[in-house]
Design a protein around this motif. Structure first.
Motif, PDB file in Angstrom:
ATOM      1  N   ARG A 236      -7.246  -3.381   7.261  1.00 17.02           N
ATOM      2  CA  ARG A 236      -7.930  -2.657   6.188  1.00 17.02           C
ATOM      3  C   ARG A 236      -7.626  -1.154   6.301  1.00 17.02           C
ATOM      4  O   ARG A 236      -7.340  -0.484   5.319  1.00 17.02           O
ATOM      5  CB  ARG A 236      -9.431  -2.941   6.295  1.00 17.02           C
ATOM      6  CG  ARG A 236     -10.321  -2.038   5.524  1.00 17.02           C
ATOM      7  CD  ARG A 236     -10.707  -2.619   4.175  1.00 17.02           C
ATOM      8  NE  ARG A 236     -11.533  -1.683   3.423  1.00 17.02           N
ATOM      9  CZ  ARG A 236     -11.067  -0.882   2.469  1.00 17.02           C
ATOM     10  NH1 ARG A 236      -9.819  -0.924   2.109  1.00 17.02           N
ATOM     11  NH2 ARG A 236     -11.873  -0.046   1.850  1.00 17.02           N
ATOM     12  N   GLU A 237      -7.653  -0.652   7.530  1.00 17.40           N
ATOM     13  CA  GLU A 237      -7.378   0.780   7.731  1.00 17.40           C
ATOM     14  C   GLU A 237      -5.944   1.111   7.319  1.00 17.40           C
ATOM     15  O   GLU A 237      -5.692   2.112   6.665  1.00 17.40           O
ATOM     16  CB  GLU A 237      -7.543   1.180   9.207  1.00 17.40           C
ATOM     17  CG  GLU A 237      -8.916   0.915   9.785  1.00 17.40           C
ATOM     18  CD  GLU A 237      -9.911   2.014   9.465  1.00 17.40           C
ATOM     19  OE1 GLU A 237      -9.489   3.065   8.959  1.00 17.40           O
ATOM     20  OE2 GLU A 237     -11.116   1.797   9.713  1.00 17.40           O
ATOM     21  N   SER A 239      -3.927  -0.673   5.290  1.00 18.38           N
ATOM     22  CA  SER A 239      -3.619  -0.851   3.861  1.00 18.38           C
ATOM     23  C   SER A 239      -4.267   0.242   3.025  1.00 18.38           C
ATOM     24  O   SER A 239      -3.719   0.643   2.012  1.00 18.38           O
ATOM     25  CB  SER A 239      -3.994  -2.220   3.298  1.00 18.38           C
ATOM     26  OG  SER A 239      -4.672  -3.000   4.173  1.00 18.38           O
ATOM     27  N   TYR A 240      -5.404   0.728   3.495  1.00 12.43           N
ATOM     28  CA  TYR A 240      -6.034   1.830   2.760  1.00 12.43           C
ATOM     29  C   TYR A 240      -5.100   3.028   2.712  1.00 12.43           C
ATOM     30  O   TYR A 240      -5.031   3.771   1.751  1.00 12.43           O
ATOM     31  CB  TYR A 240      -7.357   2.180   3.449  1.00 12.43           C
ATOM     32  CG  TYR A 240      -7.858   3.561   3.147  1.00 12.43           C
ATOM     33  CD1 TYR A 240      -8.428   3.834   1.907  1.00 12.43           C
ATOM     34  CD2 TYR A 240      -7.755   4.575   4.082  1.00 12.43           C
ATOM     35  CE1 TYR A 240      -8.869   5.099   1.626  1.00 12.43           C
ATOM     36  CE2 TYR A 240      -8.195   5.838   3.799  1.00 12.43           C
ATOM     37  CZ  TYR A 240      -8.753   6.109   2.569  1.00 12.43           C
ATOM     38  OH  TYR A 240      -9.175   7.371   2.289  1.00 12.43           O
ATOM     39  N   THR A 244       1.110  -2.070   2.461  1.00 10.60           N
ATOM     40  CA  THR A 244       0.648  -3.327   1.857  1.00 10.60           C
ATOM     41  C   THR A 244       1.704  -4.428   1.924  1.00 10.60           C
ATOM     42  O   THR A 244       2.873  -4.171   1.734  1.00 10.60           O
ATOM     43  CB  THR A 244       0.281  -3.158   0.361  1.00 10.60           C
ATOM     44  OG1 THR A 244       1.332  -2.428  -0.250  1.00 10.60           O
ATOM     45  CG2 THR A 244      -1.035  -2.471   0.173  1.00 10.60           C
ATOM     46  N   GLU A 248      -5.241  -7.122  -1.437  1.00  7.81           N
ATOM     47  CA  GLU A 248      -6.464  -6.742  -0.695  1.00  7.81           C
ATOM     48  C   GLU A 248      -7.565  -7.812  -0.743  1.00  7.81           C
ATOM     49  O   GLU A 248      -8.198  -8.106   0.262  1.00  7.81           O
ATOM     50  CB  GLU A 248      -7.039  -5.457  -1.306  1.00  7.81           C
ATOM     51  CG  GLU A 248      -6.371  -4.212  -0.829  1.00  7.81           C
ATOM     52  CD  GLU A 248      -7.354  -3.283  -0.156  1.00  7.81           C
ATOM     53  OE1 GLU A 248      -8.519  -3.236  -0.601  1.00  7.81           O
ATOM     54  OE2 GLU A 248      -6.952  -2.622   0.811  1.00  7.81           O
ATOM     55  N   LYS A 295      -0.659   8.906   3.808  1.00  6.50           N
ATOM     56  CA  LYS A 295      -0.480   9.234   2.396  1.00  6.50           C
ATOM     57  C   LYS A 295      -0.400  10.740   2.246  1.00  6.50           C
ATOM     58  O   LYS A 295      -1.056  11.483   2.980  1.00  6.50           O
ATOM     59  CB  LYS A 295      -1.686   8.735   1.582  1.00  6.50           C
ATOM     60  CG  LYS A 295      -1.693   7.252   1.358  1.00  6.50           C
ATOM     61  CD  LYS A 295      -2.588   6.860   0.184  1.00  6.50           C
ATOM     62  CE  LYS A 295      -4.025   6.664   0.589  1.00  6.50           C
ATOM     63  NZ  LYS A 295      -4.847   5.905  -0.335  1.00  6.50           N
ATOM     64  N   GLU A 330     -12.359  11.062   0.214  1.00  9.54           N
ATOM     65  CA  GLU A 330     -11.835  10.138   1.225  1.00  9.54           C
ATOM     66  C   GLU A 330     -12.561  10.291   2.551  1.00  9.54           C
ATOM     67  O   GLU A 330     -12.932   9.318   3.177  1.00  9.54           O
ATOM     68  CB  GLU A 330     -10.348  10.410   1.463  1.00  9.54           C
ATOM     69  CG  GLU A 330      -9.519  10.504   0.202  1.00  9.54           C
ATOM     70  CD  GLU A 330      -9.258   9.172  -0.436  1.00  9.54           C
ATOM     71  OE1 GLU A 330      -9.078   8.187   0.275  1.00  9.54           O
ATOM     72  OE2 GLU A 330      -9.239   9.107  -1.685  1.00  9.54           O
TER      73      GLU A 330
END
Ligand code: ASP
Length: 438
Positions: A236-237, A239-240, A244, A248, A295, A330
């Motif tokens: 989860r961390e 893919s956030y 990916t 999800e 990102k 965020e």
């Protein structure tokens, strides 16, 4: 107790008859692969088209009153070729005729798109000699279009109990009135997870064209290592932060049921792939970090006010301004008299001036600064918690590269460290962190 593996095959795994053969070999290799969830045929090469994309285009043409004959012909040719080359006894022609008629009479986009999986499922079921189960009968959506989890789990379990081996097309289900409804794009992953939970599977295999997750983005790090095991929370961390491979929503059904997911490569079935396991499972490897992702393009608004820590409700006031402006943040790292808001630049664009003015007016800060062009990097790993020296290693690596760390935040679960650097330093930072752990 039945030994059950649910195997979902993505579009590239079922793009043509050669891929179908590989899929059959994989399925026959383990008799526990009892429930199979196929996507629609994907691209056979870079220039090729995905069937689902073509189907959406057909629907768009009908909406604009433009003939979709040539598009539908491409779709028909692919399925007819598949059925012929695999030598399966399915009357694909009749199915195609009915589908074409329905689309031309204004069938919904969801119905139209779902036919990609439907037809592929019919062919695969015959090819494997498995029972075909139409998900319209067991995957349930509510009248308002929301997924009906409870009803679906009931229907799926009930149905699968009576079936030894079945093919259940991915991506769609139906609303109470029978109308077809799809998940969002890539939704066959979700179907696979639902089927795995409903069947009480021991494992949910997700077959695709890569051998699982990589420790870092291969566009940044050359030939990064594979992640052999990752927990749901770590995933989860990562893919956030933009890494990916899996839809999800596919995580939740299996996570709830404690079923591990194995990401596997149809073209290299001998590779172990990545195993996604429960957060509490003991770690079966020695790595301290699992992966790095990040990102770019964030802005950080830093607000300073003397004695902020003693003032009740200060942060609430700041956050309500974001809420009023429909902006989500965020992270919110804070100091004694400062608080910073990390916000995606895309969220702020035209709103920044207004937000700053409102903060000035309602929160009366001593100073307020905006730092644009910031990147966030997440270093993730459950092996990190309670291991001494991880952050020292990370920051030494960054210092060696002369990279200025603008922000640090550690999640309370100790499985991630988030580091803010300038956009310009992003790639170098990821490389240097990766290298220090590999
Ligand atoms: N065929 C659908 C899509 O392209 C669903 C899937 O492949 O998972 O989005």
């Amino acid at each position: 107790m039945r030994d059950i593996i649910v195997a979902k095959f993505g579009g590239s795994s079922l793009a043509d008859s050669k891929q179908f053969e590989k899929v059959k070999n994989i399925i026959e290799d383990n008799k526990n692969r009892k429930f199979i969830v196929p996507s629609a045929p994907g691209k056979r090469n870079k220039e090729d088209q995905k069937i689902t994309d073509l189907l959406y285009l057909c629907h768009a043409h009908v909406q604009q009153n433009i003939s979709f004959d040539y598009l539908f012909q491409i779709i028909s040719d692919r399925y007819l070729e598949l059925a012929r080359e695999l030598n399966v006894d399915v009357d694909i022609k009749s199915h195609l005729q009915i589908i074409k008629k329905n689309i031309s009479e204004g069938a919904s986009a969801d119905y139209t798109a779902s036919r990609g999986e439907y037809l592929n499922g019919l062919i695969l079921a015959k090819y494997l000699n498995y029972e075909f189960i139409d998900p319209a009968e067991i995957i349930c959506f509510k009248e308002n279009g929301a997924f009906n989890e409870e009803k679906t789990q009931m229907e799926v379990s009930k149905r699968l109990e009576t079936i030894e081996r079945g093919v259940i097309p991915g991506f769609y289900g139906a609303m109470p009135n029978g109308e077809i409804k799809t998940f969002s794009r890539g939704g066959s992953d979700v179907t696979g997870a639902i089927i795995a939970r409903g069947a009480g599977a021991d494992i949910y295999e997700n077959w695709t064209d890569v051998s699982g997750f990589l420790m870092a983005d291969p566009r940044i790090v050359e030939d990064p290592k594979n992640i052999s095991e990752i927990s749901y929370r770590e995933l989860r961390e990562l893919s956030y932060m933009g890494a990916t491979v899996l839809h999800e929503d596919a995580i939740f059904p299996v996570r709830k049921a404690g079923i591990p997911i194995n990401i596997k490569n149809t073209n290299r079935p001998e590779d172990k792939g990545t195993l996604i396991v429960n957060d509490l499972d003991p770690i079966s490897y020695s790595k301290t970090i699992t992966g790095i992702a990040g990102k770019k393009d964030f802005a950080v608004i830093t607000i300073e006010k003397n004695m902020m820590n003693a003032e009740q409700g200060y942060c609430r006031k700041v956050l309500s301004i974001l809420e009023d402006n429909n902006v989500s943040f965020e992270h919110m790292p804070s100091g004694v008299d400062t608080v910073s808001l990390v916000i995606a630049q895309s969220q702020l664009n035209s709103k920044l001036d207004r937000i700053l003015k409102e903060i000035e007016l309602k929160c009366c800060p001593d100073s307020i600064e905006v730092h644009p062009h910031m990147a966030q990097i997440a270093v993730v790993g459950r092996g990190m918690s309670r291991t001494i020296g991880i952050s020292a290693k990370i920051f030494m690596a960054l210092a060696k590269e002369n990279i200025n760390v603008r922000m640090i935040s550690q999640g309370s679960s100790e499985i991630n460290i988030i580091i803010g650097v300038e956009d310009n330093d992003f790639e170098r930072a990821i490389k240097s962190i990766y290298n220090v752990f590999n």
